[in-house]
Design an enzyme around this catalytic site. Structure first.
Site, PDB file in Angstrom:
ATOM      1  N   CYS A  97      28.142   3.195  16.279  1.00  0.00           N
ATOM      2  CA  CYS A  97      27.935   4.472  16.753  1.00  0.00           C
ATOM      3  C   CYS A  97      26.750   4.562  17.952  1.00  0.00           C
ATOM      4  O   CYS A  97      27.166   5.479  18.093  1.00  0.00           O
ATOM      5  CB  CYS A  97      27.465   5.278  15.271  1.00  0.00           C
ATOM      6  SG  CYS A  97      29.562   4.697  14.906  1.00  0.00           S
ATOM      7  N   CYS A 124      25.676   2.833  11.389  1.00  0.00           N
ATOM      8  CA  CYS A 124      26.912   2.177  11.991  1.00  0.00           C
ATOM      9  C   CYS A 124      26.117   1.661  13.334  1.00  0.00           C
ATOM     10  O   CYS A 124      25.699   2.691  14.694  1.00  0.00           O
ATOM     11  CB  CYS A 124      27.961   3.109  12.400  1.00  0.00           C
ATOM     12  SG  CYS A 124      29.071   2.780  13.873  1.00  0.00           S
TER      13      CYS A 124
END
Length: 146
Positions: A72, A69
């Site tokens: 993230c 991600c």
């Protein structure tokens, strides 16, 4: 308010009793003798998650994330900086949703990153989306019980 707290070691996951007045004095684990707080997040898996959520008598801030991600990975350095500001009053932890899919399913994590704040074993607040360090600290403090 009791004068001692249960704090779960981020290394061996043993529950320690720590005097509230000693939280800021770099307490060590009675079992493994490593620091209970190191000003960075603790990686939790399915085996350690429940212990940290249910036994820590301080709030636990969890970042649900995944290695693939982009947002993230972008938020990760800010989350670590937030840990330096929030510990030792708050345990800061991360859960890799790719490696711990049943935890992600149990908490119905639909988008990542998602921050969840747990107090007394219960989720009290949730926020999806990447945030900077100041916003993480502000959001966490704003959602603590008074």
């Amino acid at each position: 308010m009791t004068d001692s707290l249960h704090i779960v070691c981020p290394h061996c996951h043993t529950t320690n009793r720590v005097a509230r007045s000693q939280l800021g004095s770099a307490p060590d684990c009675g079992s493994c003798h490593k620091p209970l707080f190191e000003a960075h997040s603790t990686a939790l898996d399915e085996a350690s998650f429940d212990k940290h959520i249910s036994r820590n008598q301080i709030p636990v801030l969890v970042d649900f994330w995944a290695p693939w991600c982009g947002p993230c990975r972008q938020m990760a350095p800010g989350f670590e900086q937030a840990a330096k500001q929030l510990e030792p009053q708050i345990r800061v932890a991360k859960v890799d949703t790719e490696a711990n899919q049943s935890l992600a399913a149990r908490f119905q994590i639909r988008s990542i990153p998602t921050l969840a704040l747990f107090v007394g074993g219960r989720e009290v607040a949730r926020q999806a989306g990447a945030m900077g360090v100041a916003d993480i600290v502000r959001w966490t403090q704003a959602n603590l019980p008074r």
